[in-house]
Design a protein around this motif. Sequence first.
Motif, mmCIF file in Angstrom:
data_model
loop_
_atom_site.group_PDB
_atom_site.id
_atom_site.type_symbol
_atom_site.label_atom_id
_atom_site.label_comp_id
_atom_site.label_asym_id
_atom_site.label_seq_id
_atom_site.Cartn_x
_atom_site.Cartn_y
_atom_site.Cartn_z
ATOM 1 N N UNK A 1 32.767 31.887 28.025
ATOM 2 C CA UNK A 1 33.514 31.629 29.247
ATOM 3 C C UNK A 1 32.640 30.893 30.256
ATOM 4 N N UNK A 2 33.281 30.052 31.043
ATOM 5 C CA UNK A 2 32.571 29.282 32.067
ATOM 6 C C UNK A 2 32.122 30.200 33.197
ATOM 7 N N UNK A 3 31.171 29.691 33.957
ATOM 8 C CA UNK A 3 30.680 30.432 35.114
ATOM 9 C C UNK A 3 31.789 30.686 36.133
ATOM 10 N N UNK A 4 32.801 29.813 36.182
ATOM 11 C CA UNK A 4 33.905 29.990 37.134
ATOM 12 C C UNK A 4 34.600 31.339 36.942
ATOM 13 N N UNK A 5 34.717 31.777 35.702
ATOM 14 C CA UNK A 5 35.349 33.072 35.415
ATOM 15 C C UNK A 5 34.549 34.197 36.066
ATOM 16 N N UNK A 6 33.247 34.162 35.892
ATOM 17 C CA UNK A 6 32.405 35.220 36.443
ATOM 18 C C UNK A 6 32.283 35.114 37.963
ATOM 19 N N UNK A 7 32.345 33.896 38.484
ATOM 20 C CA UNK A 7 32.339 33.727 39.945
ATOM 21 C C UNK A 7 33.628 34.309 40.538
ATOM 22 N N UNK A 8 34.735 34.138 39.831
ATOM 23 C CA UNK A 8 36.015 34.693 40.290
ATOM 24 C C UNK A 8 35.947 36.227 40.299
ATOM 25 N N UNK A 9 35.377 36.797 39.250
ATOM 26 C CA UNK A 9 35.219 38.252 39.196
ATOM 27 C C UNK A 9 34.311 38.725 40.332
ATOM 28 N N UNK A 10 33.263 37.951 40.613
ATOM 29 C CA UNK A 10 32.354 38.324 41.697
ATOM 30 C C UNK A 10 33.062 38.256 43.054
ATOM 31 N N UNK A 11 33.945 37.261 43.250
ATOM 32 C CA UNK A 11 34.724 37.181 44.484
ATOM 33 C C UNK A 11 35.617 38.412 44.645
ATOM 34 N N UNK A 12 36.250 38.801 43.563
ATOM 35 C CA UNK A 12 37.110 39.993 43.609
ATOM 36 C C UNK A 12 36.278 41.216 43.978
ATOM 37 N N UNK A 13 35.119 41.365 43.350
ATOM 38 C CA UNK A 13 34.270 42.526 43.608
ATOM 39 C C UNK A 13 33.790 42.550 45.059
ATOM 40 N N UNK A 14 33.410 41.411 45.595
ATOM 41 C CA UNK A 14 32.949 41.352 46.992
ATOM 42 C C UNK A 14 34.060 41.720 47.965
ATOM 43 N N UNK A 15 35.226 41.125 47.759
ATOM 44 C CA UNK A 15 36.353 41.429 48.650
ATOM 45 C C UNK A 15 36.776 42.881 48.519
ATOM 46 N N UNK A 16 36.814 43.384 47.307
ATOM 47 C CA UNK A 16 37.210 44.770 47.078
ATOM 48 C C UNK A 16 36.210 45.736 47.716
ATOM 49 N N UNK A 17 34.942 45.414 47.633
ATOM 50 C CA UNK A 17 33.915 46.263 48.255
ATOM 51 C C UNK A 17 34.062 46.255 49.779
ATOM 52 N N UNK A 18 34.331 45.079 50.349
ATOM 53 C CA UNK A 18 34.538 45.000 51.804
ATOM 54 C C UNK A 18 35.753 45.819 52.227
ATOM 55 N N UNK A 19 36.825 45.762 51.431
ATOM 56 C CA UNK A 19 38.020 46.545 51.729
ATOM 57 C C UNK A 19 37.713 48.036 51.627
ATOM 58 N N UNK A 20 36.957 48.423 50.613
ATOM 59 C CA UNK A 20 36.570 49.822 50.444
ATOM 60 C C UNK A 20 35.826 50.324 51.686
ATOM 61 N N UNK A 21 34.831 49.570 52.120
ATOM 62 C CA UNK A 21 34.021 49.987 53.275
ATOM 63 C C UNK A 21 34.874 50.033 54.539
ATOM 64 N N UNK A 22 35.672 48.986 54.780
ATOM 65 C CA UNK A 22 36.512 48.950 55.983
ATOM 66 C C UNK A 22 37.520 50.093 55.986
ATOM 67 N N UNK A 23 38.140 50.351 54.851
ATOM 68 C CA UNK A 23 39.131 51.436 54.783
ATOM 69 C C UNK A 23 38.490 52.785 55.047
ATOM 70 N N UNK A 24 37.314 52.989 54.505
ATOM 71 C CA UNK A 24 36.625 54.259 54.729
ATOM 72 C C UNK A 24 36.252 54.424 56.198
ATOM 73 N N UNK A 25 35.764 53.353 56.822
ATOM 74 C CA UNK A 25 35.409 53.433 58.243
ATOM 75 C C UNK A 25 36.635 53.686 59.113
#
Length: 178
Positions: free
Chosen positions: A79-103
């Motif tokens: 798989x191209x790097x774009x696939x893994x970059x997309x997964x990394x974008x999802x993980x970053x946004x999801x982590x930010x949502x997790x932290x914001x929701x908890x706060x």
Amino acid sequence: MKISGYTKRAIIGGIISLGFIGLGTFMLGNLSGYEAKVLIKSSLTGLNTLCNTIVLASATILALMLTLLGVSSGTNSTLKNDHYMHIMQIAKLDTAIFIASLLFFLVFNLPVTESENIPENWFDFIYYVTIAVSAILSSALIVVVLMLYNTIINIIKIIGLGKTDHPLIQQDDDDNDE
């Protein structure tokens, strides 16, 4: 980090959902401080439940993304790097949502409506802020789910349906640096 067409569509979906929530808020009209205080008091349990649900959903998504990475690396196609970059974008946004929701879960547990030190005219501002926070968190989770949906569809096309001409498959003549 570039934004793919899949991500742009997911963001548009989140903006549309944010617009629906904003329209519902607009339809409530202007509130007085007392009305806002009553509405805050009645909606705090729902806001806490919403934040708790978003925290649980985002944590579950992060855990399940490990499985997605295992499936992605276990495929016969490279798989191209774009696939893994997309997964990394999802993980970053999801982590930010997790932290914001908890706060915000913690903030929404403060006994604001019981406080005697808050002026009555501030409650309408507090009410609209709580609605805005819940709308943004909900819309952001919708964006994550739509991004994850696109990733899953791509994996199904590559692995399940065996598409060898998919744009995310590394071809022999492609560079690995994409």
